[in-house]
Scaffold this motif. Structure first.
Motif, short mmCIF file in Angstrom:
data_model
loop_
_atom_site.label_atom_id
_atom_site.label_comp_id
_atom_site.label_asym_id
_atom_site.label_seq_id
_atom_site.Cartn_x
_atom_site.Cartn_y
_atom_site.Cartn_z
N LEU A 3 0.80 -1.22 0.00
CA LEU A 3 0.00 0.00 0.00
C LEU A 3 0.84 1.27 0.00
O LEU A 3 0.29 2.38 0.00
N GLU A 4 2.15 1.13 0.03
CA GLU A 4 3.08 2.27 -0.07
C GLU A 4 2.91 3.27 1.07
O GLU A 4 2.94 4.48 0.86
N ILE A 5 2.71 2.75 2.29
CA ILE A 5 2.65 3.63 3.45
C ILE A 5 3.73 3.28 4.47
O ILE A 5 3.67 3.71 5.61
N GLN A 6 4.71 2.50 4.04
CA GLN A 6 5.80 2.15 4.94
C GLN A 6 6.52 3.41 5.41
O GLN A 6 6.85 4.30 4.63
N GLY A 7 6.74 3.49 6.72
CA GLY A 7 7.40 4.65 7.31
C GLY A 7 6.49 5.81 7.61
O GLY A 7 6.93 6.79 8.24
N ASN A 8 5.25 5.76 7.17
CA ASN A 8 4.28 6.80 7.52
C ASN A 8 3.95 6.72 9.00
O ASN A 8 4.15 5.69 9.64
N ALA A 9 3.43 7.81 9.54
CA ALA A 9 3.05 7.87 10.95
C ALA A 9 1.53 7.92 11.07
O ALA A 9 0.87 8.73 10.41
N ALA A 10 0.99 7.06 11.93
CA ALA A 10 -0.46 6.99 12.10
C ALA A 10 -0.83 7.06 13.57
O ALA A 10 -0.11 6.54 14.43
N VAL A 11 -1.98 7.69 13.84
CA VAL A 11 -2.58 7.70 15.17
C VAL A 11 -3.92 6.99 15.06
O VAL A 11 -4.73 7.34 14.19
N VAL A 12 -4.15 6.01 15.93
CA VAL A 12 -5.40 5.26 15.92
C VAL A 12 -5.97 5.29 17.33
O VAL A 12 -5.34 4.81 18.28
N THR A 13 -7.16 5.83 17.49
CA THR A 13 -7.76 5.93 18.82
C THR A 13 -8.56 4.67 19.16
O THR A 13 -8.93 3.89 18.29
N ALA A 14 -8.81 4.51 20.46
CA ALA A 14 -9.56 3.36 20.96
C ALA A 14 -9.04 2.08 20.33
O ALA A 14 -9.81 1.26 19.82
N SER A 15 -7.73 1.90 20.36
CA SER A 15 -7.10 0.84 19.58
C SER A 15 -6.42 -0.21 20.44
O SER A 15 -5.58 -0.97 19.95
N SER A 16 -6.77 -0.28 21.72
CA SER A 16 -6.23 -1.35 22.55
C SER A 16 -7.02 -2.64 22.38
O SER A 16 -6.64 -3.70 22.89
N SER A 17 -8.15 -2.58 21.65
CA SER A 17 -8.96 -3.77 21.37
C SER A 17 -9.88 -3.45 20.21
O SER A 17 -9.94 -2.32 19.72
N ASN A 37 -3.95 3.83 21.32
CA ASN A 37 -4.51 4.54 22.46
C ASN A 37 -5.57 3.70 23.16
O ASN A 37 -6.30 2.94 22.52
N GLY A 38 -5.65 3.84 24.47
CA GLY A 38 -6.69 3.19 25.25
C GLY A 38 -6.63 3.71 26.68
O GLY A 38 -5.66 4.36 27.08
N ARG A 39 -7.67 3.42 27.44
CA ARG A 39 -7.73 3.91 28.82
C ARG A 39 -7.11 2.95 29.82
O ARG A 39 -6.59 3.37 30.84
N ASP A 40 -7.16 1.65 29.52
CA ASP A 40 -6.66 0.63 30.44
C ASP A 40 -5.20 0.35 30.11
O ASP A 40 -4.88 -0.16 29.03
N GLU A 41 -4.31 0.67 31.04
CA GLU A 41 -2.88 0.59 30.76
C GLU A 41 -2.41 -0.83 30.48
O GLU A 41 -1.61 -1.07 29.57
N GLU A 42 -2.92 -1.81 31.23
CA GLU A 42 -2.49 -3.18 31.02
C GLU A 42 -2.94 -3.69 29.65
O GLU A 42 -2.16 -4.33 28.93
N ARG A 43 -4.18 -3.43 29.31
CA ARG A 43 -4.67 -3.86 28.00
C ARG A 43 -3.93 -3.13 26.88
O ARG A 43 -3.64 -3.71 25.83
N LEU A 44 -3.62 -1.85 27.10
CA LEU A 44 -2.87 -1.09 26.11
C LEU A 44 -1.49 -1.69 25.90
O LEU A 44 -1.01 -1.82 24.77
N ASP A 45 -0.83 -2.07 26.97
CA ASP A 45 0.51 -2.66 26.86
C ASP A 45 0.46 -3.97 26.06
O ASP A 45 1.34 -4.23 25.23
N ARG A 46 -0.57 -4.78 26.30
CA ARG A 46 -0.71 -6.02 25.54
C ARG A 46 -0.95 -5.72 24.06
O ARG A 46 -0.41 -6.40 23.17
N ALA A 47 -1.75 -4.71 23.80
CA ALA A 47 -2.04 -4.34 22.42
C ALA A 47 -0.78 -3.83 21.71
O ALA A 47 -0.57 -4.14 20.53
N VAL A 48 0.03 -3.06 22.40
CA VAL A 48 1.29 -2.59 21.81
C VAL A 48 2.13 -3.78 21.36
O VAL A 48 2.68 -3.79 20.25
N SER A 49 2.22 -4.80 22.19
CA SER A 49 3.00 -5.99 21.83
C SER A 49 2.41 -6.68 20.60
O SER A 49 3.14 -7.08 19.69
#
Length: 263
Positions: A3-17, A37-49
């Motif tokens: 899709l030719e978006i490699q290296g682009n920067a994106a923000v996605v909200t409510a994205s821990s699940s 982004n998300g409100r629950d820190e533990e769930r957010l950390d899992r989503a980052v992984s």
């Protein structure tokens, strides 16, 4: 497909699940750097992984409530600090409580307005300058098929989400040609929330198995199944890519043909 978006920067909200996470993963698979982004820190950390494992880009998590103006500013600032700009903004939010009109209070209306509409307004306002920079970027608003066809008994979603589509259409002209704005209207998808609801129903004896519960929810969908969040995420990634350069100011319904609206 690249899709030719490699290296682009994106923000996605409510994205821990859910569908937000699926969108972040699809962008990451294409090599984009992503702030989730998300409100629950533990769930957010899992989503980052999980999102980090999906692609080659850098993935960072920013905890925050998208109804809080300071948290919205911090989310945008984190993307600018980490990546030096924002190429793609994907807005998503959980659904407001269900209920009929007469059972819905002023507080319910105000909360839904803050969650579904004002969060998007503030996110775009904060991101507008970096999105317009360096050749421009994209906005994709994940809303609901309820903006095409009212669904019982979710008066809040039916009503307030319409404002997001009106905003998206307005910005598709006001921000053009630097920034394209589109909306995705999901129908029922097999998200973790739906999985939990079905498992609870199995526990109450409403279904004999998880598979039976999922099949019941899919019965009215012409394609015969609930949506796969991965597919919706890839739709979001496509709308963020140069290959969709002539798609602007539109809504894309992803509901397996469930809706009966002709437009």
């Amino acid at each position: 497909m690249d899709l030719e978006i490699q290296g682009n920067a994106a923000v996605v909200t409510a994205s821990s699940s859910g569908l937000g996470k699926a969108s972040a993963m699809a962008l990451a698979e294409e090599g984009a750097n992503v702030v989730i982004n998300g409100r629950d820190e533990e769930r957010l950390d899992r989503a980052v992984s999980d999102v980090d494992a999906a692609g080659s880009g850098t993935v960072v998590g920013q905890r925050g409530d998208i109804t809080d103006e300071d948290d919205v500013s911090a989310l945008v600032d984190r993307a600018l600090d980490e990546f030096g700009g924002i190429d793609h903004l994907v807005t998503s939010a959980g659904g407001p409580p269900s209920g009929s009109f007469m059972d819905t209070t002023d507080e319910d209306w105000n909360d839904a307005h803050e969650l579904l509409l004002m969060s998007v307004v503030r996110l775009i306002r904060e991101s507008a300058e970096p999105l317009r920079a360096d050749g421009g970027g994209t906005i994709v608003n994940i809303t609901s098929r309820s903006v095409k066809e009212a669904i019982d008994p979710i008066v809040l979603s039916n009503s307030v989400r319409m404002g997001v589509v009106g905003l998206e259409k307005t910005l598709s002209r006001e921000f053009a040609p630097e920034v394209r704005a589109n909306a995705v209207l999901p129908g029922p998808h097999e998200t973790s929330r739906v999985e939990n609801l079905v498992e609870d129903a199995v526990g109450r004896g409403e279904y004999d198995s998880y598979e039976e519960g999922i099949a019941d929810r899919a019965e009215s969908i012409p394609v015969g199944q609930l949506g796969d969040p991965t597919g919706l995420g890839r739709t979001v990634a496509f709308l963020s890519a140069p290959s969709s350069a002539f798609i602007n100011g539109t809504t894309v319904t992803v509901d397996g043909g469930l809706g009966r609206a002709t437009l």
